[in-house]
Design an enzyme around this catalytic site. Structure first.
Site, PDB file in Angstrom:
ATOM      1  N   SER A   1     -55.430  28.872  36.290  1.00 48.47           N
ATOM      2  CA  SER A   1     -54.056  29.356  35.844  1.00 48.47           C
ATOM      3  C   SER A   1     -53.081  30.136  36.705  1.00 48.47           C
ATOM      4  CB  SER A   1     -54.337  30.073  34.521  1.00 48.47           C
ATOM      5  OG  SER A   1     -53.032  30.085  33.669  1.00 48.47           O
TER       6      SER A   1
ATOM      7  N   LYS B   1     -47.865  25.866  31.640  1.00 48.71           N
ATOM      8  CA  LYS B   1     -47.970  24.801  32.956  1.00 48.71           C
ATOM      9  C   LYS B   1     -48.435  23.742  32.691  1.00 48.71           C
ATOM     10  CE  LYS B   1     -49.714  29.257  35.408  1.00 48.71           C
ATOM     11  NZ  LYS B   1     -49.637  30.283  34.582  1.00 48.71           N
TER      12      LYS B   1
ATOM     13  N   SER C   1     -49.419  31.026  29.626  1.00 52.13           N
ATOM     14  CA  SER C   1     -49.340  30.157  30.741  1.00 52.13           C
ATOM     15  C   SER C   1     -49.694  28.643  30.019  1.00 52.13           C
ATOM     16  CB  SER C   1     -50.753  30.370  31.485  1.00 52.13           C
ATOM     17  OG  SER C   1     -50.653  31.115  32.346  1.00 52.13           O
TER      18      SER C   1
END
EC number: 3.4.16.4
Length: 445
Positions: free
Chosen positions: A129, A68, A65
Protein backbone atom coordinates in the site's frame (compact mmCIF):
# COMPACT_ATOMS: atom_id res chain seq x y z
CA UNK A 1 -26.79 -39.08 45.39
CA UNK A 2 -23.80 -40.00 43.22
CA UNK A 3 -26.16 -41.35 40.52
CA UNK A 4 -28.11 -38.09 40.54
CA UNK A 5 -24.91 -36.11 40.22
CA UNK A 6 -23.81 -38.32 37.31
CA UNK A 7 -27.14 -37.76 35.56
CA UNK A 8 -26.84 -34.02 36.11
CA UNK A 9 -23.30 -34.07 34.75
CA UNK A 10 -24.43 -35.94 31.63
CA UNK A 11 -27.28 -33.48 31.06
CA UNK A 12 -24.94 -30.51 31.39
CA UNK A 13 -22.39 -32.15 29.10
CA UNK A 14 -25.04 -32.90 26.49
CA UNK A 15 -26.33 -29.33 26.63
CA UNK A 16 -22.79 -28.02 26.30
CA UNK A 17 -22.22 -30.27 23.30
CA UNK A 18 -25.35 -28.95 21.58
CA UNK A 19 -24.41 -25.35 22.30
CA UNK A 20 -20.89 -25.97 21.07
CA UNK A 21 -22.13 -27.47 17.83
CA UNK A 22 -24.36 -24.46 17.30
CA UNK A 23 -21.78 -21.93 18.37
CA UNK A 24 -19.54 -22.15 15.31
CA UNK A 25 -17.90 -18.91 14.12
CA UNK A 26 -20.53 -18.60 11.39
CA UNK A 27 -23.42 -19.01 13.81
CA UNK A 28 -23.72 -15.31 14.56
CA UNK A 29 -24.22 -14.51 10.91
CA UNK A 30 -26.94 -17.05 10.14
CA UNK A 31 -29.59 -14.81 11.61
CA UNK A 32 -30.39 -11.43 10.15
CA UNK A 33 -28.47 -9.89 13.01
CA UNK A 34 -25.27 -8.96 11.25
CA UNK A 35 -24.44 -6.36 13.85
CA UNK A 36 -21.29 -5.12 12.21
CA UNK A 37 -19.12 -2.41 13.70
CA UNK A 38 -18.78 -0.42 10.50
CA UNK A 39 -20.52 2.67 9.22
CA UNK A 40 -21.05 1.30 5.72
CA UNK A 41 -21.01 -2.32 4.55
CA UNK A 42 -21.73 -4.35 1.43
CA UNK A 43 -21.46 -8.02 0.39
CA UNK A 44 -21.64 -8.83 -3.32
CA UNK A 45 -21.59 -11.91 -5.52
CA UNK A 46 -18.78 -11.04 -7.95
CA UNK A 47 -20.13 -12.97 -10.94
CA UNK A 48 -23.65 -11.52 -11.00
CA UNK A 49 -23.28 -8.26 -9.08
CA UNK A 50 -26.08 -9.37 -6.75
CA UNK A 51 -25.96 -7.73 -3.33
CA UNK A 52 -26.31 -10.34 -0.59
CA UNK A 53 -26.19 -7.88 2.31
CA UNK A 54 -25.83 -4.14 2.73
CA UNK A 55 -25.82 -1.50 5.43
CA UNK A 56 -25.91 2.15 4.33
CA UNK A 57 -24.09 1.26 1.08
CA UNK A 58 -24.57 4.68 -0.55
CA UNK A 59 -22.94 6.86 2.09
CA UNK A 60 -19.83 8.50 0.61
CA UNK A 61 -16.90 8.14 2.99
CA UNK A 62 -13.13 8.63 2.74
CA UNK A 63 -11.74 5.31 1.43
CA UNK A 64 -8.09 6.04 2.33
CA UNK A 65 -5.81 3.59 0.48
CA UNK A 66 -8.77 1.69 -1.01
CA UNK A 67 -8.47 4.54 -3.53
CA UNK A 68 -5.52 2.61 -4.96
CA UNK A 69 -7.91 0.03 -6.45
CA UNK A 70 -8.69 2.62 -9.12
CA UNK A 71 -4.97 3.33 -9.59
CA UNK A 72 -4.40 -0.40 -9.98
CA UNK A 73 -7.22 -0.67 -12.53
CA UNK A 74 -5.74 2.12 -14.65
CA UNK A 75 -2.29 0.51 -14.54
CA UNK A 76 -3.71 -2.77 -15.85
CA UNK A 77 -5.66 -0.90 -18.52
CA UNK A 78 -2.56 1.02 -19.63
CA UNK A 79 -0.68 -2.28 -19.94
CA UNK A 80 -3.55 -3.85 -21.87
CA UNK A 81 -3.62 -0.85 -24.25
CA UNK A 82 0.15 -1.08 -24.81
CA UNK A 83 0.87 2.33 -23.30
CA UNK A 84 3.29 0.76 -20.80
CA UNK A 85 4.56 -2.72 -19.96
CA UNK A 86 5.67 -4.41 -16.77
CA UNK A 87 9.26 -3.80 -17.86
CA UNK A 88 8.77 -0.07 -18.54
CA UNK A 89 11.07 1.93 -16.26
CA UNK A 90 10.69 5.34 -14.66
CA UNK A 91 12.48 7.47 -12.10
CA UNK A 92 11.10 9.10 -8.98
CA UNK A 93 10.05 12.76 -9.09
CA UNK A 94 10.72 15.24 -6.30
CA UNK A 95 7.04 15.04 -5.29
CA UNK A 96 6.97 11.24 -5.08
CA UNK A 97 10.30 11.25 -3.26
CA UNK A 98 9.05 13.72 -0.64
CA UNK A 99 6.13 11.38 0.13
CA UNK A 100 8.45 8.37 0.25
CA UNK A 101 10.81 10.11 2.64
CA UNK A 102 7.98 10.97 5.05
CA UNK A 103 7.76 8.24 7.70
CA UNK A 104 4.13 9.10 8.42
CA UNK A 105 3.15 7.67 5.04
CA UNK A 106 4.68 4.20 5.53
CA UNK A 107 6.90 4.52 2.48
CA UNK A 108 9.08 1.71 1.20
CA UNK A 109 11.92 4.19 0.75
CA UNK A 110 12.50 5.16 -2.86
CA UNK A 111 15.74 6.43 -4.37
CA UNK A 112 16.00 9.16 -6.98
CA UNK A 113 18.08 8.88 -10.14
CA UNK A 114 17.29 5.19 -10.20
CA UNK A 115 15.19 3.22 -12.67
CA UNK A 116 12.23 1.30 -11.26
CA UNK A 117 10.10 -1.03 -13.36
CA UNK A 118 6.32 -0.79 -13.46
CA UNK A 119 6.18 -4.26 -11.92
CA UNK A 120 8.31 -3.19 -8.95
CA UNK A 121 6.26 -0.06 -8.35
CA UNK A 122 2.94 -1.87 -8.76
CA UNK A 123 3.86 -4.63 -6.32
CA UNK A 124 4.93 -2.07 -3.69
CA UNK A 125 1.61 -0.28 -4.16
CA UNK A 126 -0.67 -3.34 -4.27
CA UNK A 127 1.09 -5.37 -1.57
CA UNK A 128 2.47 -2.78 0.83
CA UNK A 129 0.00 0.00 0.00
CA UNK A 130 2.89 2.34 -0.70
CA UNK A 131 1.89 5.90 -1.55
CA UNK A 132 4.97 7.20 -3.38
CA UNK A 133 4.93 4.32 -5.86
CA UNK A 134 1.25 5.10 -6.59
CA UNK A 135 2.25 8.68 -7.45
CA UNK A 136 5.14 7.47 -9.61
CA UNK A 137 2.81 5.21 -11.58
CA UNK A 138 0.23 7.98 -11.96
CA UNK A 139 2.89 10.34 -13.30
CA UNK A 140 4.20 7.70 -15.69
CA UNK A 141 0.76 6.94 -17.15
CA UNK A 142 -0.69 10.45 -17.38
CA UNK A 143 2.29 12.78 -17.17
CA UNK A 144 1.19 14.18 -13.81
CA UNK A 145 -0.99 13.15 -10.91
CA UNK A 146 -3.38 15.98 -11.83
CA UNK A 147 -4.01 14.44 -15.25
CA UNK A 148 -4.22 10.98 -13.70
CA UNK A 149 -6.97 12.16 -11.35
CA UNK A 150 -8.98 13.16 -14.42
CA UNK A 151 -8.58 9.61 -15.74
CA UNK A 152 -9.70 8.22 -12.38
CA UNK A 153 -12.92 10.22 -12.37
CA UNK A 154 -13.63 9.47 -16.03
CA UNK A 155 -13.18 5.75 -15.38
CA UNK A 156 -15.43 6.02 -12.33
CA UNK A 157 -18.21 7.43 -14.50
CA UNK A 158 -17.61 4.76 -17.15
CA UNK A 159 -17.86 1.97 -14.55
CA UNK A 160 -21.13 3.37 -13.22
CA UNK A 161 -19.90 4.59 -9.84
CA UNK A 162 -22.44 6.86 -8.16
CA UNK A 163 -21.18 8.28 -4.86
CA UNK A 164 -17.49 8.94 -5.53
CA UNK A 165 -14.82 11.59 -5.99
CA UNK A 166 -11.13 11.07 -6.73
CA UNK A 167 -8.75 13.89 -5.85
CA UNK A 168 -5.44 11.99 -5.83
CA UNK A 169 -4.00 8.57 -6.65
CA UNK A 170 -3.11 7.44 -3.13
CA UNK A 171 -6.05 8.00 -0.80
CA UNK A 172 -4.14 10.41 1.41
CA UNK A 173 -5.96 13.57 2.42
CA UNK A 174 -4.89 16.45 0.16
CA UNK A 175 -3.74 18.46 3.16
CA UNK A 176 -1.06 15.80 3.68
CA UNK A 177 0.41 16.56 0.26
CA UNK A 178 1.45 20.14 1.03
CA UNK A 179 1.65 22.21 -2.14
CA UNK A 180 1.61 19.08 -4.31
CA UNK A 181 -2.13 18.47 -4.25
CA UNK A 182 -3.40 17.88 -7.82
CA UNK A 183 -4.61 20.79 -9.91
CA UNK A 184 -8.38 21.04 -10.05
CA UNK A 185 -8.71 19.93 -6.42
CA UNK A 186 -8.48 21.92 -3.21
CA UNK A 187 -6.00 21.54 -0.32
CA UNK A 188 -8.86 20.41 1.93
CA UNK A 189 -10.19 17.78 -0.48
CA UNK A 190 -10.25 14.06 0.18
CA UNK A 191 -11.21 11.07 -1.92
CA UNK A 192 -14.74 9.75 -1.42
CA UNK A 193 -16.32 6.38 -2.13
CA UNK A 194 -19.46 4.66 -0.96
CA UNK A 195 -19.18 0.97 -0.15
CA UNK A 196 -21.33 0.31 -3.23
CA UNK A 197 -18.90 2.30 -5.40
CA UNK A 198 -15.94 0.46 -3.87
CA UNK A 199 -17.66 -2.86 -4.61
CA UNK A 200 -18.34 -1.88 -8.22
CA UNK A 201 -14.69 -0.89 -8.62
CA UNK A 202 -13.40 -4.07 -6.99
CA UNK A 203 -15.73 -6.24 -9.05
CA UNK A 204 -14.51 -4.55 -12.22
CA UNK A 205 -10.87 -5.15 -11.27
CA UNK A 206 -11.23 -8.85 -10.44
CA UNK A 207 -13.46 -9.56 -13.45
CA UNK A 208 -11.56 -7.50 -16.03
CA UNK A 209 -8.05 -8.19 -14.72
CA UNK A 210 -8.14 -11.36 -12.58
CA UNK A 211 -4.33 -11.48 -12.71
CA UNK A 212 -4.39 -8.60 -10.22
CA UNK A 213 -5.30 -11.17 -7.55
CA UNK A 214 -2.02 -13.00 -8.13
CA UNK A 215 -0.28 -9.92 -6.74
CA UNK A 216 -2.79 -8.82 -4.09
CA UNK A 217 -2.62 -12.34 -2.59
CA UNK A 218 1.14 -12.15 -1.90
CA UNK A 219 1.64 -11.89 1.90
CA UNK A 220 5.17 -10.47 1.62
CA UNK A 221 7.82 -9.90 -0.99
CA UNK A 222 11.17 -8.22 -1.52
CA UNK A 223 11.44 -4.68 -2.80
CA UNK A 224 14.74 -2.94 -3.41
CA UNK A 225 16.60 -5.26 -1.04
CA UNK A 226 14.05 -5.15 1.78
CA UNK A 227 11.09 -7.31 2.75
CA UNK A 228 7.69 -5.62 2.54
CA UNK A 229 4.49 -7.01 4.01
CA UNK A 230 0.88 -7.01 2.91
CA UNK A 231 -1.47 -5.12 5.25
CA UNK A 232 -4.20 -7.66 4.46
CA UNK A 233 -4.00 -9.87 7.55
CA UNK A 234 -6.59 -12.30 6.16
CA UNK A 235 -3.89 -13.77 3.90
CA UNK A 236 -1.65 -16.57 5.13
CA UNK A 237 1.20 -14.54 6.62
CA UNK A 238 2.80 -17.56 8.32
CA UNK A 239 2.81 -15.57 11.54
CA UNK A 240 1.45 -16.68 14.89
CA UNK A 241 0.41 -13.11 15.64
CA UNK A 242 -1.77 -12.90 12.53
CA UNK A 243 -3.11 -16.43 12.18
CA UNK A 244 -6.34 -15.46 13.99
CA UNK A 245 -7.28 -13.28 11.00
CA UNK A 246 -6.47 -15.82 8.28
CA UNK A 247 -9.47 -16.72 6.14
CA UNK A 248 -9.34 -19.52 3.60
CA UNK A 249 -9.95 -18.28 0.06
CA UNK A 250 -9.08 -14.61 0.61
CA UNK A 251 -6.79 -13.32 -2.14
CA UNK A 252 -7.29 -9.56 -2.00
CA UNK A 253 -7.88 -6.78 -2.13
CA UNK A 254 -7.06 -3.49 -0.40
CA UNK A 255 -6.91 -2.06 3.10
CA UNK A 256 -7.25 1.61 3.94
CA UNK A 257 -6.63 3.84 6.96
CA UNK A 258 -6.38 7.52 7.75
CA UNK A 259 -7.50 9.45 10.82
CA UNK A 260 -10.45 10.78 8.81
CA UNK A 261 -11.40 7.48 7.18
CA UNK A 262 -10.89 5.17 10.13
CA UNK A 263 -10.12 1.57 9.18
CA UNK A 264 -11.56 0.23 5.93
CA UNK A 265 -11.13 -2.90 3.86
CA UNK A 266 -12.26 -4.09 0.46
CA UNK A 267 -11.88 -7.86 0.53
CA UNK A 268 -12.48 -10.73 -1.86
CA UNK A 269 -12.46 -14.49 -1.45
CA UNK A 270 -13.22 -17.49 -3.63
CA UNK A 271 -14.45 -20.90 -2.54
CA UNK A 272 -15.71 -23.72 -4.77
CA UNK A 273 -15.84 -21.39 -7.76
CA UNK A 274 -17.89 -18.73 -5.99
CA UNK A 275 -16.26 -15.32 -5.50
CA UNK A 276 -17.52 -12.73 -3.06
CA UNK A 277 -16.63 -9.05 -2.71
CA UNK A 278 -16.87 -7.32 0.67
CA UNK A 279 -16.46 -3.71 1.75
CA UNK A 280 -16.40 -2.42 5.33
CA UNK A 281 -15.84 1.28 5.93
CA UNK A 282 -15.16 3.29 9.07
CA UNK A 283 -14.55 0.40 11.46
CA UNK A 284 -13.08 1.30 14.88
CA UNK A 285 -9.81 -0.64 14.66
CA UNK A 286 -7.36 -2.38 12.38
CA UNK A 287 -8.41 -5.77 13.72
CA UNK A 288 -12.15 -5.09 13.56
CA UNK A 289 -12.15 -4.55 9.80
CA UNK A 290 -10.95 -8.12 9.31
CA UNK A 291 -13.28 -9.58 11.93
CA UNK A 292 -16.31 -7.92 10.33
CA UNK A 293 -15.19 -9.02 6.88
CA UNK A 294 -14.99 -12.62 8.12
CA UNK A 295 -18.60 -12.39 9.33
CA UNK A 296 -19.71 -11.18 5.90
CA UNK A 297 -17.81 -13.93 4.10
CA UNK A 298 -19.20 -16.60 6.45
CA UNK A 299 -22.69 -15.33 5.74
CA UNK A 300 -22.18 -15.27 1.99
CA UNK A 301 -20.52 -18.65 1.62
CA UNK A 302 -22.69 -20.52 4.13
CA UNK A 303 -26.09 -19.07 3.35
CA UNK A 304 -26.09 -18.44 -0.42
CA UNK A 305 -25.76 -20.65 -3.46
CA UNK A 306 -26.08 -19.76 -7.13
CA UNK A 307 -28.88 -21.91 -8.51
CA UNK A 308 -30.75 -22.30 -11.78
CA UNK A 309 -34.16 -20.98 -10.81
CA UNK A 310 -35.64 -20.99 -14.29
CA UNK A 311 -34.44 -23.36 -17.04
CA UNK A 312 -34.15 -22.41 -20.71
CA UNK A 313 -37.60 -22.51 -22.30
CA UNK A 314 -39.38 -21.64 -19.05
CA UNK A 315 -42.77 -19.93 -19.41
CA UNK A 316 -44.40 -18.07 -16.54
CA UNK A 317 -47.73 -19.69 -15.69
CA UNK A 318 -50.66 -17.74 -17.11
CA UNK A 319 -48.45 -15.78 -19.50
CA UNK A 320 -47.44 -18.48 -21.96
CA UNK A 321 -48.68 -16.72 -25.10
CA UNK A 322 -49.29 -13.30 -26.64
CA UNK A 323 -51.77 -12.50 -29.46
CA UNK A 324 -50.45 -12.06 -33.01
CA UNK A 325 -51.92 -9.83 -35.74
CA UNK A 326 -51.70 -10.55 -39.48
CA UNK A 327 -50.21 -13.98 -38.90
CA UNK A 328 -51.07 -17.55 -39.84
CA UNK A 329 -51.39 -18.19 -36.10
CA UNK A 330 -53.44 -16.10 -33.71
CA UNK A 331 -50.87 -16.28 -30.90
CA UNK A 332 -47.29 -17.22 -30.20
CA UNK A 333 -45.56 -18.87 -27.25
CA UNK A 334 -43.23 -16.62 -25.27
CA UNK A 335 -40.62 -17.35 -22.61
CA UNK A 336 -36.89 -17.33 -21.89
CA UNK A 337 -34.34 -18.88 -24.23
CA UNK A 338 -31.52 -18.98 -21.66
CA UNK A 339 -31.52 -20.43 -18.16
CA UNK A 340 -31.54 -17.92 -15.31
CA UNK A 341 -29.14 -18.46 -12.42
CA UNK A 342 -29.34 -16.33 -9.28
CA UNK A 343 -27.56 -16.42 -5.90
CA UNK A 344 -30.31 -17.44 -3.50
CA UNK A 345 -30.45 -17.91 0.23
CA UNK A 346 -30.85 -21.47 1.49
CA UNK A 347 -34.48 -22.55 1.55
CA UNK A 348 -35.74 -19.66 -0.59
CA UNK A 349 -35.51 -21.27 -4.02
CA UNK A 350 -39.29 -21.20 -4.49
CA UNK A 351 -39.68 -17.54 -3.52
CA UNK A 352 -39.09 -16.12 -6.98
CA UNK A 353 -41.19 -15.48 -10.08
CA UNK A 354 -40.66 -13.83 -13.46
CA UNK A 355 -42.13 -10.51 -14.48
CA UNK A 356 -42.47 -9.75 -18.19
CA UNK A 357 -42.07 -6.32 -19.80
CA UNK A 358 -42.99 -6.24 -23.49
CA UNK A 359 -41.20 -3.95 -25.92
CA UNK A 360 -43.83 -1.34 -26.81
CA UNK A 361 -42.20 -0.77 -30.19
CA UNK A 362 -42.98 -4.39 -31.08
CA UNK A 363 -46.73 -4.08 -30.36
CA UNK A 364 -49.57 -2.57 -32.37
CA UNK A 365 -52.28 -0.36 -30.87
CA UNK A 366 -54.18 -3.45 -29.70
CA UNK A 367 -51.19 -4.81 -27.80
CA UNK A 368 -50.49 -7.52 -30.38
CA UNK A 369 -47.28 -8.61 -32.05
CA UNK A 370 -47.43 -8.30 -35.82
CA UNK A 371 -46.34 -11.14 -38.08
CA UNK A 372 -43.89 -12.18 -39.36
CA UNK A 373 -42.19 -13.26 -36.12
CA UNK A 374 -38.96 -15.21 -35.93
CA UNK A 375 -38.29 -17.88 -33.31
CA UNK A 376 -36.02 -16.46 -30.55
CA UNK A 377 -36.88 -12.91 -31.61
CA UNK A 378 -36.48 -10.63 -28.58
CA UNK A 379 -39.82 -9.05 -27.72
CA UNK A 380 -39.12 -7.70 -24.25
CA UNK A 381 -37.34 -8.29 -20.97
CA UNK A 382 -37.80 -10.54 -17.96
CA UNK A 383 -37.12 -9.51 -14.37
CA UNK A 384 -36.54 -11.94 -11.53
CA UNK A 385 -38.81 -10.90 -8.65
CA UNK A 386 -38.20 -12.01 -5.06
CA UNK A 387 -41.39 -12.86 -3.13
CA UNK A 388 -39.83 -13.50 0.28
CA UNK A 389 -40.15 -11.44 3.43
CA UNK A 390 -36.49 -10.45 3.80
CA UNK A 391 -35.05 -7.38 2.15
CA UNK A 392 -33.95 -7.74 -1.45
CA UNK A 393 -30.87 -5.55 -1.89
CA UNK A 394 -30.85 -5.72 -5.69
CA UNK A 395 -27.62 -5.33 -7.66
CA UNK A 396 -24.61 -3.06 -7.23
CA UNK A 397 -25.45 -1.05 -10.36
CA UNK A 398 -27.57 -1.03 -13.51
CA UNK A 399 -24.45 -1.84 -15.49
CA UNK A 400 -23.67 -4.87 -13.34
CA UNK A 401 -27.27 -6.00 -12.95
CA UNK A 402 -28.25 -9.30 -14.48
CA UNK A 403 -31.72 -8.99 -13.07
CA UNK A 404 -33.07 -8.25 -16.56
CA UNK A 405 -33.11 -11.06 -19.13
CA UNK A 406 -34.47 -11.43 -22.64
CA UNK A 407 -38.10 -12.34 -23.31
CA UNK A 408 -38.39 -14.08 -26.68
CA UNK A 409 -40.90 -15.55 -29.06
CA UNK A 410 -40.45 -19.30 -28.81
CA UNK A 411 -41.93 -20.10 -32.24
CA UNK A 412 -41.97 -18.44 -35.63
CA UNK A 413 -45.20 -17.10 -37.09
CA UNK A 414 -45.46 -16.45 -40.79
CA UNK A 415 -47.42 -13.54 -42.14
CA UNK A 416 -50.78 -14.60 -43.56
CA UNK A 417 -51.42 -14.06 -47.30
CA UNK A 418 -53.96 -11.50 -48.53
CA UNK A 419 -56.73 -14.10 -48.84
CA UNK A 420 -56.34 -15.32 -45.28
CA UNK A 421 -56.11 -11.74 -44.02
CA UNK A 422 -59.38 -10.95 -45.85
CA UNK A 423 -61.11 -13.96 -44.28
CA UNK A 424 -59.79 -12.94 -40.86
CA UNK A 425 -61.11 -9.40 -41.35
CA UNK A 426 -64.54 -10.71 -42.35
CA UNK A 427 -64.55 -13.06 -39.40
CA UNK A 428 -63.52 -10.30 -37.04
CA UNK A 429 -66.27 -8.06 -38.48
CA UNK A 430 -69.02 -10.60 -37.75
CA UNK A 431 -67.58 -11.41 -34.34
CA UNK A 432 -67.55 -7.72 -33.42
CA UNK A 433 -71.06 -7.23 -34.82
CA UNK A 434 -72.41 -10.20 -32.88
CA UNK A 435 -70.65 -9.05 -29.72
CA UNK A 436 -72.13 -5.57 -30.16
CA UNK A 437 -75.63 -6.96 -30.63
CA UNK A 438 -75.22 -9.24 -27.65
CA UNK A 439 -74.13 -6.36 -25.46
CA UNK A 440 -77.07 -4.24 -26.68
CA UNK A 441 -79.61 -6.95 -25.87
CA UNK A 442 -77.92 -7.63 -22.55
CA UNK A 443 -78.20 -3.92 -21.74
CA UNK A 444 -82.00 -4.05 -22.13
CA UNK A 445 -82.26 -6.31 -19.15
Amino acid sequence: MRKSMNKLFLLVAAAALVLTSLGTPAMSVYADELELEAESVILVDAETGKILYAKDPDVALPPASMTKIMTEYLVWEAIENGDISWDTTTQISDYAYSISANGDFSGVGLTQQKDYTVKELYEAMAINSDNATSIALAELIAGSESEFVKLMNEKGEELGLQEYKFVNSTGLDNESLGDNYPEGTSPNDTNLLSSRAAAILATALVNDYPEALEISSIPSTEFDGQEIDNWNYMLDHDSVNLEQYYYEGVDGLKTGHTDLAGYAFTGTAERDGKRLITVVMKTPSMEKRFEETAKLLDYGFDQFETKELFPAGYQEEGEETIPVAKGKDKEVNIGINNAIQVPVKSGEEELYHLEYTLDEDKLNSNGELEAPIEADEVIGTVNVVYDGEEEDYGYISDEASQESYELVAMDSVEKANWFMLTLQSIGDFFVNMFQGAYNWVKGLF
